[in-house]
Design a protein around this motif. Structure first.
Motif, mmCIF file in Angstrom:
data_model
loop_
_atom_site.group_PDB
_atom_site.id
_atom_site.type_symbol
_atom_site.label_atom_id
_atom_site.label_comp_id
_atom_site.label_asym_id
_atom_site.label_seq_id
_atom_site.Cartn_x
_atom_site.Cartn_y
_atom_site.Cartn_z
ATOM 1 N N VAL A 86 0.823 -1.094 -0.014
ATOM 2 C CA VAL A 86 -0.024 0.033 0.083
ATOM 3 C C VAL A 86 0.950 1.324 -0.077
ATOM 4 C CG1 VAL A 86 -2.019 -0.985 1.234
ATOM 5 C CG2 VAL A 86 -0.503 -0.158 2.575
ATOM 6 N N LEU A 89 3.452 1.459 -3.230
ATOM 7 C CA LEU A 89 2.553 1.751 -4.497
ATOM 8 C C LEU A 89 2.236 3.071 -4.628
ATOM 9 C CD1 LEU A 89 0.782 -1.716 -5.455
ATOM 10 C CD2 LEU A 89 3.128 -1.189 -6.344
ATOM 11 N N SER A 90 1.694 3.609 -3.547
ATOM 12 C CA SER A 90 1.128 4.949 -3.533
ATOM 13 C C SER A 90 2.163 6.027 -3.764
ATOM 14 C CB SER A 90 0.655 5.316 -1.990
ATOM 15 O OG SER A 90 -0.625 4.511 -1.767
ATOM 16 N N HIS A 125 -1.844 -6.463 3.245
ATOM 17 C CA HIS A 125 -1.032 -5.452 2.175
ATOM 18 C C HIS A 125 -0.366 -6.518 1.236
ATOM 19 C CE1 HIS A 125 -1.591 -2.287 5.216
ATOM 20 N NE2 HIS A 125 -0.529 -2.442 5.522
ATOM 21 N N THR A 126 -0.895 -7.758 1.192
ATOM 22 C CA THR A 126 -0.582 -8.832 -0.215
ATOM 23 C C THR A 126 -1.988 -8.892 -0.758
ATOM 24 O OG1 THR A 126 -1.027 -10.673 0.793
ATOM 25 C CG2 THR A 126 1.061 -9.776 1.080
ATOM 26 N N PHE A 127 -1.857 -9.592 -1.941
ATOM 27 C CA PHE A 127 -3.342 -10.018 -2.514
ATOM 28 C C PHE A 127 -3.763 -11.461 -1.945
ATOM 29 C CE2 PHE A 127 -1.404 -7.562 -6.297
ATOM 30 C CZ PHE A 127 -1.853 -6.420 -5.905
ATOM 31 N N ARG A 134 5.849 -9.179 -6.115
ATOM 32 C CA ARG A 134 5.157 -8.530 -7.277
ATOM 33 C C ARG A 134 5.612 -6.851 -7.203
ATOM 34 N NH1 ARG A 134 0.306 -11.096 -5.895
ATOM 35 N NH2 ARG A 134 -0.517 -12.274 -8.175
ATOM 36 N N MET A 138 7.593 -4.408 -9.695
ATOM 37 C CA MET A 138 7.223 -3.274 -10.335
ATOM 38 C C MET A 138 8.239 -2.128 -10.154
ATOM 39 S SD MET A 138 3.404 -3.611 -9.110
ATOM 40 C CE MET A 138 2.393 -2.291 -9.428
ATOM 41 N N LEU B 62 -5.395 8.671 -7.501
ATOM 42 C CA LEU B 62 -5.444 7.674 -6.517
ATOM 43 C C LEU B 62 -7.135 7.620 -5.918
ATOM 44 C CD1 LEU B 62 -4.381 5.379 -4.727
ATOM 45 C CD2 LEU B 62 -3.433 7.172 -3.099
ATOM 46 N N TYR B 66 -9.865 4.663 -5.763
ATOM 47 C CA TYR B 66 -10.512 4.448 -4.767
ATOM 48 C C TYR B 66 -11.869 4.332 -4.840
ATOM 49 C CZ TYR B 66 -6.101 4.455 -1.789
ATOM 50 O OH TYR B 66 -5.006 4.333 -1.060
ATOM 51 N N ILE B 92 -2.255 3.319 -9.147
ATOM 52 C CA ILE B 92 -1.888 1.997 -9.290
ATOM 53 C C ILE B 92 -2.113 1.366 -7.728
ATOM 54 C CG2 ILE B 92 0.454 1.856 -8.850
ATOM 55 C CD1 ILE B 92 0.533 0.186 -11.331
ATOM 56 N N ASN B 93 -1.939 2.020 -6.754
ATOM 57 C CA ASN B 93 -2.175 1.398 -5.329
ATOM 58 C C ASN B 93 -3.845 1.364 -5.195
ATOM 59 O OD1 ASN B 93 -1.773 0.746 -2.610
ATOM 60 N ND2 ASN B 93 -2.866 2.769 -2.021
ATOM 61 N N ALA B 96 -4.815 -2.020 -7.216
ATOM 62 C CA ALA B 96 -3.999 -3.136 -6.446
ATOM 63 C C ALA B 96 -5.016 -3.363 -5.200
ATOM 64 C CB ALA B 96 -2.774 -2.552 -5.813
ATOM 65 N N TYR B 99 -7.831 -5.288 -6.835
ATOM 66 C CA TYR B 99 -7.326 -6.693 -7.101
ATOM 67 C C TYR B 99 -7.474 -7.676 -5.893
ATOM 68 C CZ TYR B 99 -4.714 -10.332 -9.519
ATOM 69 O OH TYR B 99 -4.325 -11.650 -9.817
ATOM 70 N N ALA B 100 -6.915 -7.134 -4.769
ATOM 71 C CA ALA B 100 -6.804 -7.804 -3.487
ATOM 72 C C ALA B 100 -8.193 -8.140 -3.036
ATOM 73 C CB ALA B 100 -5.972 -6.917 -2.576
ATOM 74 N N HIS B 141 0.892 -6.593 -13.107
ATOM 75 C CA HIS B 141 0.747 -7.181 -11.446
ATOM 76 C C HIS B 141 -0.383 -6.956 -10.825
ATOM 77 C CE1 HIS B 141 5.141 -8.527 -11.881
ATOM 78 N NE2 HIS B 141 5.182 -7.208 -12.532
ATOM 79 N N VAL B 142 -1.349 -6.247 -11.092
ATOM 80 C CA VAL B 142 -2.433 -5.606 -10.459
ATOM 81 C C VAL B 142 -3.581 -5.639 -11.250
ATOM 82 C CG1 VAL B 142 -1.036 -4.321 -8.818
ATOM 83 C CG2 VAL B 142 -1.883 -3.129 -10.859
ATOM 84 N N TRP B 421 -6.367 -5.244 2.087
ATOM 85 C CA TRP B 421 -5.379 -4.502 1.419
ATOM 86 C C TRP B 421 -5.074 -3.190 2.470
ATOM 87 C CZ3 TRP B 421 -1.780 -5.088 -1.714
ATOM 88 C CH2 TRP B 421 -1.170 -3.948 -2.303
ATOM 89 N N SER B 423 -5.293 -0.034 2.762
ATOM 90 C CA SER B 423 -4.729 1.150 2.423
ATOM 91 C C SER B 423 -5.253 2.520 2.926
ATOM 92 C CB SER B 423 -4.587 1.398 0.873
ATOM 93 O OG SER B 423 -3.756 2.390 0.267
#
Lengths: 577, 577
Positions: A86, A89-90, A125-127, A134, A138, B62, B66, B92-93, B96, B99-100, B141-142, B421, B423
């Motif tokens: 998180v 990637l931000s 904070h993973t998938f 991953r 990136m 971002l 969201y 991209i975060n 992600a 995706y998660a 990756h995401v 995730w 975030s």
């Protein structure tokens, strides 16, 4: 905190891993670190203050990356700490910008403990799929090297390698630190000597021949010029640039990226060369020059006015990070000492004295109608007298960066403009980072930064006003309120709703973001030059401290230069329809 | 705009590329699109409004991602438009996170024109090195699929494939649209029929055998329970979940992710199962159950209380997106009709009537000292009566999401919590997106969202308050002001400065972010329960519209449950030192 520092174990010297890394950063001149806490980096953050570093917690990670980039452009190197997934990637768009425009940001990421990664544990904070590689993958696209500190035997070498790469390329690197590694002991042996970045070997013969060739070209030149571009900064040749400009006395221009990298108070420095928009005399001089000393070129469309200011190859000698180009010929593997040797060896009496074209004429402010609305055309000339030597001047992508190109800068100022990455939202956090670096380098709490930013860009990262306040930085913030993304209006869709933004009450910013009572009055606004003049002469602006906000209202379609051409061609098309 | 729409060329039907894509999105139920303009997507944005879509411009990318994620979790699918490089990497975060936690976000990126890419032109928003494929590589990756619309012959198939992937996996996909492609004509033939997402084939024999096996397990169960987890949403089985819970009458719990996906007003629905923190009776029932119908499991550490609530394999029947697990046995390639068939075939008279453990006892508010400070322990029970059926309730990662797990939710509410995730900064823009989706789906301007967020998380993405205001959404925003990152304090460094934040004056938020005069009074704050009661009974809170802000002050180390265990173990360690 007794646990931090170098320890003796038997006869060997060791250090906690994080202490090793942070000590290296300090040795390389970093005094502050930016970032945001997260649960995989908290133990790592425990080391920051005890290592003698100043922690600057920003409101979010993208802003931390932008701030670190700004810090690096002033200080040469910076560091950023985020958490796994998180956080990193931000921040990644900010890292990409540092890669594009060459700022050496050390991106340190706190990651889950090794046992969790090894067991492919389904952590937050993973998938939740056991895949931990991953984000490192990136990062490969936006950093020059990546390293994962999982093995205490190799940590010192890994850290040193990564930091050298950052310094050599003046670009970001990526360092992963698992949560359980921060306290692991590693050899402290290397810490005894400072990190040395290897230079090229001396290559006398090749170098001597080239030296002679370049000297001759310089002695023969009758209509020469010097073009200072932005990669002079990462190249670390700013003092040589200054020397060359003084020694030759030749007409000198800069690109957008090179703006402020040479002293504009020198009589032979003309300022920014705007290619198609330049005066006929400038264009003629530039296009018929018989020698262009091209320093630190950076050829993006935006930095070259659509590739229009790239010097002709046949008349150019270009100094790049890894090579020198003389006409069609490329010379690599030259030592960094080449340029100093060239300067030292030049015989001033053989260099032609040259009269350049007339300088840029600026608006005659004496004839200005002070009751008129503030316009892009005159605004930048009007505020120019505010600047003092040593100021930082930052112009956000948009109308501000276009206007800022024509500033006449006092000596030792530094200007940030829109170069290549052009990520709107960058400039406010970059102001935070750059101002902290400047304050540290000057050891002067009076160091000052002046930011020009549009209302649209401001919305992107506005919360960092809060950190500017809490860091007690001296910042004058000009908000150009033109009701939306005016630069986008110029490019396309001048009347389209997608280029509008919500109207904010900027006079509430200081209050909302926590300025204390003594600062709440630092709010100003102007719609006419008369009002602006009153604001600019206010002693809080001239001599005050802390954050001061000046909102300047301009028309939503008021643009100049290249942007005016773009919007006029839209209007012409509309009229045809 | 006449240029948008389906056109006839000779006998063939064609459509502009962008119109094709946007028409597909509308057919799939998307009514609003989120994003930020940038110079490689402006021509693309010209199509949005004329295609009948509502454009929601957010303050940064971002936040747009969201918001799109929040919209997708309510609507099933959403779309986001950003520009090349700077825009997409900023987002991209958020992608992600989608995706998660399985939100189907269509990420459309406006890229430079094909000729620029083909010639490796050194354009802005690149690294000025001619390389255009980096950002697409990062997106791999995401996102579940990536496609680049450069060839008009294949565009319809590419678009359809990407959208199907998003729907099938309920995860984001990535679509690149070069600037010069938006107006290119493509075949519109496929637009005549709606996009069909392929289902599995019927596999009678295998399915029948499994059906019988599952039925028997259900008939034999004496101490069964149903566990509703969050992947029931992307699985699209919420109505079957409801039916199963009603038909069996069995004790039913949810995970964090599953919270609100089953009607908590039903007498057999217990709410959130918190594993180690649950009552002894609940734990005993759960741990000695002879059958657990495990619906849509999602096994991250945070969603399972550190893996403590994962049902024992031997007693479980688990329904996953691509398989059903019965004990140790895995059954794949089953049609989506399996669960409906199972429900239809169950003989209610053979299902054991079960008496579950006692329900959770909530704070007796009658005995509460109303003059006392507001505490985490009681706050959530105290505000609970505010909720009405159909409300959206959003609890940001931090103390809010921990507290929100114990809400007793009225029917048809939806709750967002901290799942995997995590975030921080997500929940405010997600509120924006979810509230827009809800308003559209209900066709009701009175739809309401209630957000609980800590002061630290708020700083991450605070500017989206502005978009909530300009979109005229009915949002009650509880700001839990506990002076910093309290959840991080609980985990580590409870007294460390890195967990502090700058103090903001939240009562200036409505003014700063542009609320009109009639809304400026919608500011409330409370330090005691008495004050909170007064606020909650205010008619602007009960019946008002627009954004209302309630700042609630709590102690900086006030935490409950798992977080209290963590902070107490820190205190214990400190005392030992």
């Amino acid at each position: 905190m007794a646990s931090i520092g170098v320890e003796s174990i038997g006869s060997e010297c060791s250090a906690k891993e994080l202490y090793y890394l942070l000590t290296r950063l300090r040795q390389l001149g970093i005094q502050s670190i930016f970032g945001v806490p997260g649960d995989y980096n908290l133990r790592l953050l425990d080391f920051v203050t005890p290592s003698g570093l100043h922690w600057v917690g920003t409101c979010n990670e993208l802003n931390a990356a932008y701030a670190a980039d700004g810090y690096a452009r002033i200080n040469g190197l910076s560091a950023l700490i985020t958490t796994f997934g998180v956080g990193e990637l931000s921040a990644i768009n900010g890292i990409a910008g540092a890669y594009a425009e060459k700022a050496a940001v050390i991106h340190i990421v706190g990651t889950p403990a090794r046992a969790l990664q090894d067991s492919r544990s389904l952590m937050h904070h993973t998938f939740a799929d056991g895949e931990y590689r991953r984000f490192g993958k990136m990062a490969e696209h936006v950093t020059v090297t990546q390293t994962n500190l999982v093995d205490e035997r190799t940590v010192p070498e890994q850290v040193d390698w990564a930091l050298k790469q950052a310094v050599l390329h003046s670009r970001p690197v990526y360092i992963e630190v698992p949560d359980d590694m921060v306290n692991v002991l590693v050899s402290a042996e290397r810490l005894g000597s400072e990190l040395e970045v290897p230079g090229s070997l001396e290559v006398d013969e090749k170098e001597d021949a080239l030296l002679k060739q370049v000297q001759e070209r310089i002695y023969q030149a009758q209509q020469p010029l010097i073009l200072v571009d932005g990669e002079c900064r990462p190249l670390g040749i700013l003092s040589q640039v200054d020397e060359l400009v003084k020694k030759t006395g030749w007409p000198t221009w800069t690109t957008v990226f090179g703006k402020s990298l040479v002293n504009e108070e020198l009589p032979n420095v003309y300022g920014h060369y705007s290619g198609p928009l330049a005066s006929e005399e400038w264009k003629t001089y530039f296009e018929t020059a018989d020698l262009i000393i091209n320093l630190g070129p950076h050829y993006s469309d935006t930095n070259t006015q659509g590739f229009a200011t790239i010097p002709r190859e046949s008349v150019s000698i270009s100094f790049l990070p890894d090579r020198i180009l003389v006409g069609k010929d490329t010379f690599r593997e030259l030592p960094r000492s080449f340029l100093p040797r060239l300067l030292q060896s030049l015989d001033g009496s053989r260099i032609a004295g040259v009269t350049g074209p007339p300088k840029l004429s600026h608006t005659d402010l004496a004839t200005l109608n002070l009751d008129g609305p503030i316009t892009q055309k005159t605004f930048y000339d009007f505020v120019n007298p505010l600047f003092r030597p040593e100021d930082l001047i930052l112009t956000e992508t948009g109308t501000a960066s276009h206007g800022g190109r024509e500033f006449q800068l006092p000596r030792d100022t530094r200007l940030f403009g829109a170069v290549t990455w052009l990520s709107i939202g960058y400039m406010l956090p970059a102001t935070l980072g750059a101002a902290i670096a400047k304050r540290e380098l000057k050891k002067d709490d009076n160091a000052r930064a002046i930011l020009f930013i549009g209302d649209g860009s401001l919305q992107m990262s506005v919360q960092e006003i809060s950190t500017i306040i809490s860091e007690k930085l001296n910042v004058i913030l000009f908000i150009i309120n033109n009701a939306g993304y005016t630069i986008e209006r110029a490019i396309h869709g001048r009347k389209q709703a997608y280029n509008d933004i919500a109207a904010w009450r900027h006079d509430h910013a200081l209050g909302f973001f926590g300025a204390d009572k003594s600062q709440l009055g630092n709010n100003f606004s102007a719609r006419t030059y008369q009002e602006l003049q009153t604001v600019l002469s206010d002693e809080r602006i001239q001599f005050g401290t802390g954050l001061r906000v000046i909102e300047v209202f301009m028309d939503r379609e008021d643009v100049t230069g290249l942007l005016a051409n773009l919007i006029n061609s839209q209007i012409a098309k509309e009229q045809k329809q």
